[in-house]
Design a protein around this motif. Structure first.
Motif, PDB file in Angstrom:
ATOM      1  N   VAL A  13      -7.934   0.689  50.815  1.00  0.00           N
ATOM      2  CA  VAL A  13      -6.971   0.647  49.717  1.00  0.00           C
ATOM      3  C   VAL A  13      -6.363   2.035  49.515  1.00  0.00           C
ATOM      4  O   VAL A  13      -5.152   2.182  49.301  1.00  0.00           O
ATOM      5  CB  VAL A  13      -7.629   0.152  48.416  1.00  0.00           C
ATOM      6  CG1 VAL A  13      -6.670   0.287  47.239  1.00  0.00           C
ATOM      7  CG2 VAL A  13      -8.066  -1.306  48.559  1.00  0.00           C
ATOM      8  N   PHE A  14      -7.197   3.077  49.583  1.00  0.00           N
ATOM      9  CA  PHE A  14      -6.711   4.447  49.389  1.00  0.00           C
ATOM     10  C   PHE A  14      -5.714   4.839  50.480  1.00  0.00           C
ATOM     11  O   PHE A  14      -4.631   5.351  50.178  1.00  0.00           O
ATOM     12  CB  PHE A  14      -7.887   5.428  49.386  1.00  0.00           C
ATOM     13  CG  PHE A  14      -7.462   6.870  49.369  1.00  0.00           C
ATOM     14  CD1 PHE A  14      -7.017   7.463  48.200  1.00  0.00           C
ATOM     15  CD2 PHE A  14      -7.494   7.640  50.538  1.00  0.00           C
ATOM     16  CE1 PHE A  14      -6.606   8.793  48.183  1.00  0.00           C
ATOM     17  CE2 PHE A  14      -7.099   8.968  50.527  1.00  0.00           C
ATOM     18  CZ  PHE A  14      -6.653   9.545  49.345  1.00  0.00           C
ATOM     19  N   TYR A  15      -6.074   4.607  51.739  1.00  0.00           N
ATOM     20  CA  TYR A  15      -5.182   5.012  52.831  1.00  0.00           C
ATOM     21  C   TYR A  15      -3.902   4.178  52.842  1.00  0.00           C
ATOM     22  O   TYR A  15      -2.822   4.705  53.141  1.00  0.00           O
ATOM     23  CB  TYR A  15      -5.904   4.909  54.171  1.00  0.00           C
ATOM     24  CG  TYR A  15      -6.983   5.958  54.333  1.00  0.00           C
ATOM     25  CD1 TYR A  15      -6.672   7.311  54.214  1.00  0.00           C
ATOM     26  CD2 TYR A  15      -8.307   5.602  54.581  1.00  0.00           C
ATOM     27  CE1 TYR A  15      -7.660   8.282  54.340  1.00  0.00           C
ATOM     28  CE2 TYR A  15      -9.299   6.562  54.706  1.00  0.00           C
ATOM     29  CZ  TYR A  15      -8.962   7.900  54.580  1.00  0.00           C
ATOM     30  OH  TYR A  15      -9.943   8.861  54.701  1.00  0.00           O
ATOM     31  N   ARG A  16      -4.021   2.902  52.524  1.00  0.00           N
ATOM     32  CA  ARG A  16      -2.808   2.088  52.399  1.00  0.00           C
ATOM     33  C   ARG A  16      -1.900   2.665  51.309  1.00  0.00           C
ATOM     34  O   ARG A  16      -0.682   2.731  51.462  1.00  0.00           O
ATOM     35  CB  ARG A  16      -3.183   0.647  52.058  1.00  0.00           C
ATOM     36  CG  ARG A  16      -1.969  -0.268  51.795  1.00  0.00           C
ATOM     37  CD  ARG A  16      -1.785  -0.459  50.298  1.00  0.00           C
ATOM     38  NE  ARG A  16      -0.680  -1.346  50.006  1.00  0.00           N
ATOM     39  CZ  ARG A  16       0.551  -0.932  49.737  1.00  0.00           C
ATOM     40  NH1 ARG A  16       0.856   0.342  49.770  1.00  0.00           N
ATOM     41  NH2 ARG A  16       1.494  -1.795  49.437  1.00  0.00           N
ATOM     42  N   SER A  17      -2.501   3.119  50.214  1.00  0.00           N
ATOM     43  CA  SER A  17      -1.719   3.615  49.083  1.00  0.00           C
ATOM     44  C   SER A  17      -1.129   4.988  49.359  1.00  0.00           C
ATOM     45  O   SER A  17       0.054   5.233  49.103  1.00  0.00           O
ATOM     46  CB  SER A  17      -2.597   3.661  47.820  1.00  0.00           C
ATOM     47  OG  SER A  17      -3.107   2.381  47.503  1.00  0.00           O
ATOM     48  N   ILE A  18      -1.942   5.909  49.891  1.00  0.00           N
ATOM     49  CA  ILE A  18      -1.452   7.281  50.047  1.00  0.00           C
ATOM     50  C   ILE A  18      -0.401   7.396  51.145  1.00  0.00           C
ATOM     51  O   ILE A  18       0.602   8.112  50.984  1.00  0.00           O
ATOM     52  CB  ILE A  18      -2.615   8.271  50.288  1.00  0.00           C
ATOM     53  CG1 ILE A  18      -2.096   9.716  50.115  1.00  0.00           C
ATOM     54  CG2 ILE A  18      -3.243   8.084  51.675  1.00  0.00           C
ATOM     55  CD1 ILE A  18      -3.188  10.754  50.060  1.00  0.00           C
ATOM     56  N   PHE A  19      -0.575   6.683  52.251  1.00  0.00           N
ATOM     57  CA  PHE A  19       0.449   6.725  53.285  1.00  0.00           C
ATOM     58  C   PHE A  19       1.708   5.994  52.820  1.00  0.00           C
ATOM     59  O   PHE A  19       2.827   6.378  53.164  1.00  0.00           O
ATOM     60  CB  PHE A  19      -0.074   6.141  54.595  1.00  0.00           C
ATOM     61  CG  PHE A  19      -0.958   7.089  55.349  1.00  0.00           C
ATOM     62  CD1 PHE A  19      -0.443   8.238  55.915  1.00  0.00           C
ATOM     63  CD2 PHE A  19      -2.312   6.841  55.491  1.00  0.00           C
ATOM     64  CE1 PHE A  19      -1.256   9.130  56.616  1.00  0.00           C
ATOM     65  CE2 PHE A  19      -3.143   7.719  56.179  1.00  0.00           C
ATOM     66  CZ  PHE A  19      -2.614   8.861  56.737  1.00  0.00           C
ATOM     67  N   GLY A  20       1.512   4.943  52.016  1.00  0.00           N
ATOM     68  CA  GLY A  20       2.669   4.278  51.420  1.00  0.00           C
ATOM     69  C   GLY A  20       3.385   5.191  50.446  1.00  0.00           C
ATOM     70  O   GLY A  20       4.622   5.216  50.376  1.00  0.00           O
ATOM     71  N   LEU A  21       2.607   5.965  49.675  1.00  0.00           N
ATOM     72  CA  LEU A  21       3.185   6.916  48.723  1.00  0.00           C
ATOM     73  C   LEU A  21       3.996   7.987  49.449  1.00  0.00           C
ATOM     74  O   LEU A  21       5.104   8.344  49.023  1.00  0.00           O
ATOM     75  CB  LEU A  21       2.068   7.560  47.903  1.00  0.00           C
ATOM     76  CG  LEU A  21       2.480   8.656  46.913  1.00  0.00           C
ATOM     77  CD1 LEU A  21       3.440   8.112  45.866  1.00  0.00           C
ATOM     78  CD2 LEU A  21       1.246   9.254  46.256  1.00  0.00           C
ATOM     79  N   ILE A  22       3.445   8.510  50.534  1.00  0.00           N
ATOM     80  CA  ILE A  22       4.158   9.527  51.317  1.00  0.00           C
ATOM     81  C   ILE A  22       5.476   8.959  51.855  1.00  0.00           C
ATOM     82  O   ILE A  22       6.531   9.613  51.809  1.00  0.00           O
ATOM     83  CB  ILE A  22       3.277  10.035  52.471  1.00  0.00           C
ATOM     84  CG1 ILE A  22       2.069  10.812  51.913  1.00  0.00           C
ATOM     85  CG2 ILE A  22       4.074  10.909  53.429  1.00  0.00           C
ATOM     86  CD1 ILE A  22       1.029  11.157  52.950  1.00  0.00           C
ATOM     87  N   SER A  23       5.420   7.717  52.343  1.00  0.00           N
ATOM     88  CA  SER A  23       6.615   7.084  52.917  1.00  0.00           C
ATOM     89  C   SER A  23       7.707   6.916  51.862  1.00  0.00           C
ATOM     90  O   SER A  23       8.867   7.292  52.080  1.00  0.00           O
ATOM     91  CB  SER A  23       6.255   5.721  53.524  1.00  0.00           C
ATOM     92  OG  SER A  23       5.285   5.851  54.535  1.00  0.00           O
ATOM     93  N   ILE A  24       7.341   6.349  50.712  1.00  0.00           N
ATOM     94  CA  ILE A  24       8.355   6.059  49.687  1.00  0.00           C
ATOM     95  C   ILE A  24       8.841   7.352  49.031  1.00  0.00           C
ATOM     96  O   ILE A  24      10.014   7.481  48.693  1.00  0.00           O
ATOM     97  CB  ILE A  24       7.817   5.058  48.639  1.00  0.00           C
ATOM     98  CG1 ILE A  24       8.961   4.560  47.741  1.00  0.00           C
ATOM     99  CG2 ILE A  24       6.716   5.664  47.789  1.00  0.00           C
ATOM    100  CD1 ILE A  24      10.030   3.780  48.472  1.00  0.00           C
ATOM    101  N   TYR A  25       7.940   8.330  48.886  1.00  0.00           N
ATOM    102  CA  TYR A  25       8.373   9.584  48.276  1.00  0.00           C
ATOM    103  C   TYR A  25       9.325  10.342  49.204  1.00  0.00           C
ATOM    104  O   TYR A  25      10.275  10.995  48.749  1.00  0.00           O
ATOM    105  CB  TYR A  25       7.185  10.479  47.928  1.00  0.00           C
ATOM    106  CG  TYR A  25       7.613  11.747  47.210  1.00  0.00           C
ATOM    107  CD1 TYR A  25       8.015  11.697  45.872  1.00  0.00           C
ATOM    108  CD2 TYR A  25       7.659  12.964  47.879  1.00  0.00           C
ATOM    109  CE1 TYR A  25       8.432  12.839  45.219  1.00  0.00           C
ATOM    110  CE2 TYR A  25       8.083  14.118  47.231  1.00  0.00           C
ATOM    111  CZ  TYR A  25       8.470  14.046  45.897  1.00  0.00           C
ATOM    112  OH  TYR A  25       8.896  15.183  45.251  1.00  0.00           O
ATOM    113  N   GLY A  26       9.071  10.253  50.524  1.00  0.00           N
ATOM    114  CA  GLY A  26       9.994  10.862  51.475  1.00  0.00           C
ATOM    115  C   GLY A  26      11.381  10.269  51.351  1.00  0.00           C
ATOM    116  O   GLY A  26      12.387  10.990  51.381  1.00  0.00           O
TER     117      GLY A  26
END
Length: 297
Positions: A47-60
């Motif tokens: 759940v954490f890795y799905r969220s943090i990599f998703g966060l990096i993608s959308i924030y980029g």
């Protein structure tokens, strides 16, 4: 706010309801990557890795286009994120312990829960066809879970079903945010940001596996595919026909079935395929019924 929304729409293809096919592929790939990673990583870590990599993608994406993050409905964004996080954690657990198609089908019972809750939310007497549809769907659920209830997978089946209920609540929040003119990318940002913080704390108190370089493609793919799926799904419901979008959502089950066969040689019995068909059919009918009710209200 509206100008920002129109500006974003101009940068993306006008696929309407067909955005749900993009979402289905994204969610199917995400489910397969969760299953691939589950032998090594705990549920909290996934759940954490799905969220943090998703966060990096959308924030980029947000940073590149210089989009504003401030929201006038922060409380609604937080509640949507928490509900979505709980549903996601339950869903990932089901994926790790059940055949991929079964876990995704249970998560997609959200349409049935919405149909069951709609008469109470609208304070109306449910139509006979809606009651029959809900009964058909839950008979399909019982048939699908019957083999699991006599085995060690009973908990996974129950939690997978509960993730479907959570997904229906998250859908209600997404529709409310859309009515408040919150853009897709901002809703996804707050969801991934809050999920990263909460799941990160959960992971610290639960379990942490040392990362290796070969893990990065899987974890990065998990975050990116999930973010693409979420953005495409949100956009499909915002710009497409609700009935068509909800019907196309079930193509995720088809993708998941194919991926399960290819990578894990998963085979379902005839009764399980019939059960999945019953759930999909009841979900499509229930969406049609509730959509017609809204259009005549």
């Amino acid at each position: 706010m509206r100008a920002g929304k129109l500006q974003l729409s101009g940068r993306l293809p006008h696929l309407g309801s067909l955005w749900m096919l993009v979402a289905a592929i994204g969610f199917g790939v995400m489910g397969a990557l969760v299953k691939l990673g589950s032998p090594k990583f705990s549920n909290a870590e996934l759940v954490f890795y799905r969220s943090i990599f998703g966060l990096i993608s959308i924030y980029g994406y947000i940073a590149y286009h210089k989009l504003p993050l401030r929201t006038p409905v922060l409380g609604k964004q937080v509640s949507r994120a928490v509900v979505g996080l709980i549903s996601l954690a339950l869903f990932f657990y089901a994926i790790a312990h059940l055949p991929l198609a079964t876990a995704i089908t249970l998560n997609y019972t959200s349409a049935l829960f919405l149909a069951a809750l709609t008469p109470f939310l609208l304070h109306e007497k449910p139509k006979p066809i809606l009651l029959g549809t809900i009964l058909l769907g839950f008979l399909g659920i019982a048939l699908l879970l019957k083999p699991s209830f006599s085995s060690q997978n009973m908990l996974a089946g129950a939690l997978g079903l509960l993730s479907g209920f959570g997904a229906s609540m998250a859908y209600v929040h997404v529709k409310q945010l859309g009515a408040l003119h919150e853009p897709d990318w901002r809703t996804v940002f707050y969801f991934t940001c809050i999920s990263t913080v909460i799941s990160g704390l959960w992971m610290l108190f639960d379990h942490f596996s040392a990362l290796a370089w070969q893990d990065l493609p899987l974890l990065l793919g998990l975050g990116v595919s999930a973010t693409i799926g979420q953005l495409a799904m949100t956009r499909a419901y915002r710009t497409g026909n609700t009935l068509i979008v909800a019907s196309l959502a079930y193509t995720t089950v088809i993708f998941a079935t194919l991926l399960g066969v290819i990578f894990w040689q998963e085979t379902l019995s005839a009764s399980e395929y019939i059960a999945i068909g019953m759930i999909i059919l009841s979900g499509m009918i229930s969406v049609n019924t509730t959509t017609q009710k809204k259009s005549t209200a």
